[in-house]
Scaffold this active site. Structure first.
Site, PDB file in Angstrom:
ATOM      1  N   ASP A  36      59.227  34.122  10.330  1.00  0.00           N
ATOM      2  CA  ASP A  36      60.529  34.794  10.501  1.00  0.00           C
ATOM      3  C   ASP A  36      60.373  36.271  10.874  1.00  0.00           C
ATOM      4  O   ASP A  36      61.277  37.070  10.696  1.00  0.00           O
ATOM      5  CB  ASP A  36      61.376  34.667   9.231  1.00  0.00           C
ATOM      6  N   HIS A 238      40.125  41.297  31.204  1.00  0.00           N
ATOM      7  CA  HIS A 238      41.230  41.379  30.235  1.00  0.00           C
ATOM      8  C   HIS A 238      40.713  41.325  28.801  1.00  0.00           C
ATOM      9  O   HIS A 238      41.309  40.686  27.940  1.00  0.00           O
ATOM     10  CB  HIS A 238      42.249  40.264  30.489  1.00  0.00           C
ATOM     11  N   ASP A 255      40.835  51.097  29.052  1.00  0.00           N
ATOM     12  CA  ASP A 255      42.033  50.987  29.903  1.00  0.00           C
ATOM     13  C   ASP A 255      43.208  50.982  28.940  1.00  0.00           C
ATOM     14  O   ASP A 255      43.458  49.985  28.250  1.00  0.00           O
ATOM     15  CB  ASP A 255      41.953  49.677  30.707  1.00  0.00           C
ATOM     16  N   ASP A 266      49.236  54.104  32.789  1.00  0.00           N
ATOM     17  CA  ASP A 266      48.175  53.097  32.896  1.00  0.00           C
ATOM     18  C   ASP A 266      46.935  53.807  33.449  1.00  0.00           C
ATOM     19  O   ASP A 266      46.888  54.140  34.639  1.00  0.00           O
ATOM     20  CB  ASP A 266      48.650  51.978  33.841  1.00  0.00           C
ATOM     21  N   HIS A 345      39.067  42.202  41.544  1.00  0.00           N
ATOM     22  CA  HIS A 345      40.520  42.378  41.421  1.00  0.00           C
ATOM     23  C   HIS A 345      41.009  43.299  42.524  1.00  0.00           C
ATOM     24  O   HIS A 345      40.227  43.864  43.287  1.00  0.00           O
ATOM     25  CB  HIS A 345      40.895  42.927  40.033  1.00  0.00           C
ATOM     26  N   HIS A 349      48.609  48.461  41.767  1.00  0.00           N
ATOM     27  CA  HIS A 349      49.904  47.785  41.587  1.00  0.00           C
ATOM     28  C   HIS A 349      50.959  48.853  41.366  1.00  0.00           C
ATOM     29  O   HIS A 349      50.655  49.953  40.912  1.00  0.00           O
ATOM     30  CB  HIS A 349      49.828  46.828  40.385  1.00  0.00           C
ATOM     31  N   HIS A 356      53.044  46.559  35.362  1.00  0.00           N
ATOM     32  CA  HIS A 356      52.951  45.915  36.679  1.00  0.00           C
ATOM     33  C   HIS A 356      54.391  45.857  37.164  1.00  0.00           C
ATOM     34  O   HIS A 356      55.129  44.923  36.877  1.00  0.00           O
ATOM     35  CB  HIS A 356      52.335  44.516  36.564  1.00  0.00           C
ATOM     36  N   GLU A 379      42.719  51.710  41.157  1.00  0.00           N
ATOM     37  CA  GLU A 379      41.811  51.348  40.082  1.00  0.00           C
ATOM     38  C   GLU A 379      40.668  50.437  40.510  1.00  0.00           C
ATOM     39  O   GLU A 379      40.544  49.317  40.007  1.00  0.00           O
ATOM     40  CB  GLU A 379      42.593  50.694  38.943  1.00  0.00           C
ATOM     41  N   TYR A 383      31.697  45.394  38.284  1.00  0.00           N
ATOM     42  CA  TYR A 383      31.370  44.725  37.023  1.00  0.00           C
ATOM     43  C   TYR A 383      30.127  43.871  37.258  1.00  0.00           C
ATOM     44  O   TYR A 383      30.159  42.940  38.077  1.00  0.00           O
ATOM     45  CB  TYR A 383      32.546  43.850  36.574  1.00  0.00           C
ATOM     46  N   ARG A 400      35.378  50.975  35.661  1.00  0.00           N
ATOM     47  CA  ARG A 400      36.650  51.060  36.390  1.00  0.00           C
ATOM     48  C   ARG A 400      37.185  52.473  36.169  1.00  0.00           C
ATOM     49  O   ARG A 400      37.018  53.052  35.099  1.00  0.00           O
ATOM     50  CB  ARG A 400      37.658  50.020  35.881  1.00  0.00           C
ATOM     51  N   GLU A 402      40.825  54.446  36.830  1.00  0.00           N
ATOM     52  CA  GLU A 402      42.220  54.150  37.207  1.00  0.00           C
ATOM     53  C   GLU A 402      43.116  55.364  37.000  1.00  0.00           C
ATOM     54  O   GLU A 402      43.126  55.979  35.932  1.00  0.00           O
ATOM     55  CB  GLU A 402      42.754  52.992  36.353  1.00  0.00           C
TER      56      GLU A 402
END
Ligand code: GLY
Ligand code: MN
Ligand code: MN
Length: 432
Positions: A36, A238, A255, A266, A345, A349, A356, A379, A383, A400, A402
């Site tokens: 709940d 991710h 990130d 971001d 990738h 964006h 996004h 970005e 890798y 990375r 960004e």
């Protein structure tokens, strides 16, 4: 944000839609976390964009025409007992006083009022598939006509609202840019704190704590699940577990960005856990940095959305070729997308109220042209996993970088410019 900003937006969208139409947006449904317990409520971005109203169980209705058009809001009624448990509500009267609503009604009266209103209009602008329950209601109201043809002046047609409204949201006003810069400022300080505090044997979540602390201090929250990945975890795009120990000699990739007053930041930075980049880490880092800077330089009015990505691909492929991690002719490697083994990738964006953000990337199958007021992330990354055919010194390196970039004629404005990314400046900040 000032009330006039919301009003201007309502007027702009009403000018864009057909006569004889209604625009309807329900508030975001509350989301259950477990049993709940609900997640903290977050208003639907489209609904908030046009109202500034953050209560659940509300429906926005706009009716163009008659000078400025009409702004109708259905919302929760005041209720002493519920407010004692769940917090204050505006109620229809409060909404009219504080949000420039023309007519406000209790949400419980919607079944009596909205279907009748719908039947006087031809076009219903609405976004399906966000609130299933309301989708069904609306469909039944619109289809009611077949049973009672005499009451209908029109055969209603539901038109998707997304395209028009999201194209509006793609172009950021001055006020929105300021809001985004405020979200950036907080995230920049949090990144700086993490860069200064990291040391071997720390856990990834201890760095994440820097972001929770800094964001919460300004009543901001994570705009998305933050990624804090050391060593091989930096190669998981991710990765959100953030629960591993950071090792001496590894890089850590963070990130993380916040949402402040419905606008997101971001940002990604990658830095050495022990304060010094190894030679191999620098080799990779410098390629990504060069790719990022060069991609940013392509964020210009009149360029295609994909130009920065093509630029990043070119530099990363050439860099990997120079290091011997790719072999062959550059043109072939790009054509065959060989770089995707290490850079899998896209380069950016749209960003705004959503990380996004909304807005089409292509028009008639072609990448759209960049225009002033659009904001995109840039970005690129490389890798390199723990794979046998890779020289040992390059294994488990994920990098990375960004930033958020505003299109401003020929001079891209990097909103997160103040955060270090030059490797020497990072080492200096780390006190090495
Ligand atoms: N943090 C999500 C992204 O960079 O797209
Ligand atoms: Mn991003
Ligand atoms: Mn990101």
């Amino acid at each position: 944000m000032h009330e006039s900003e919301f009003k201007n937006r309502r007027q702009q969208i009403m000018r864009m839609i057909e006569d004889h139409s209604l625009l309807i947006i329900p508030s975001a449904p509350p989301k259950n976390r477990s049993r709940d317990i609900e997640y903290r409520y977050r208003q639907d971005s489209d609904f908030f964009y046009l109202t500034g109203f953050d209560e659940p169980n509300s429906i926005l209705v706009l009716i163009p025409g008659r000078s400025e058009g009409e702004f109708i809001l259905f919302c929760q009624e005041r209720d002493r007992l519920r407010e004692q448990w769940d917090g204050k509500r505006y109620g229809p009267e409060g909404a009219m006083n504080d949000f420039q609503v023309d007519d406000a009604y209790p949400i419980d009266d919607i079944d009596e009022i909205l279907p009748a209103l719908i039947q006087t209009k031809k076009y219903i602008y609405y976004s399906m598939h966000r609130d299933r329950e309301f989708d069904n209601k609306l469909n039944s109201w619109v289809n009611e006509k077949s049973d009672k043809p005499k009451r209908n002046q029109y055969q209603q047609e539901i038109i998707s609202l997304d395209h028009l409204l999201h194209d509006m949201r793609l172009f950021k006003s001055k006020t929105e840019i300021t809001a985004m810069k405020n979200a950036v400022k907080i995230a920049v300080v949090a990144h700086e704190n993490a860069i200064k505090k990291v040391h071997p044997k720390m856990f990834e979540y201890e760095l994440e704590a820097e972001f929770i602390y800094e964001f919460t201090r300004y009543n901001a929250e994570h705009a998305y699940n933050p990624i804090v990945g050391g060593g091989e975890n930096a190669c998981i795009l991710h990765y959100v577990s953030n629960n591993a120990e950071l090792k001496d000699g590894d890089l850590v990739l963070i990130d993380a960005g916040c949402e402040l007053k419905y606008y997101a930041s971001d940002i990604t930075r990658t830095f050495p856990v022990n304060g010094r980049f190894s030679r191999a880490q620098l080799d990779i880092y410098n390629i990504v940095l060069e790719a990022q800077l060069s991609a940013i330089s392509k964020v210009k009015k009149g360029n295609h959305f994909n130009d920065p990505h093509n630029e990043a691909v070119k530099i990363i492929t050439q860099g990997l070729l120079n290091l011997g991690l790719l072999q062959g002719k550059i043109s072939r490697l790009i054509e065959n997308e060989a770089y995707r083994r290490f850079f899998m990738h896209r380069t950016g964006h749209w960003i705004g109220m959503d990380v996004h953000d909304v807005g089409d990337y292509k028009v008639d199958e072609e990448w759209r042209l960049l225009e002033n007021g659009m904001v995109t992330t840039i970005e690129p990354g490389i890798y390199i996993g723990n794979e046998k055919d890779i020289p040992k010194r390059y294994r488990n390196i994920g990098v990375r970088i960004e930033d958020m970039v505003l299109v401003k004629d020929s001079t891209p404005e990097v909103l997160s410019q103040s955060l270090v990314k030059d490797p020497a400046a990072i080492e200096l900040m780390m006190g090495s």
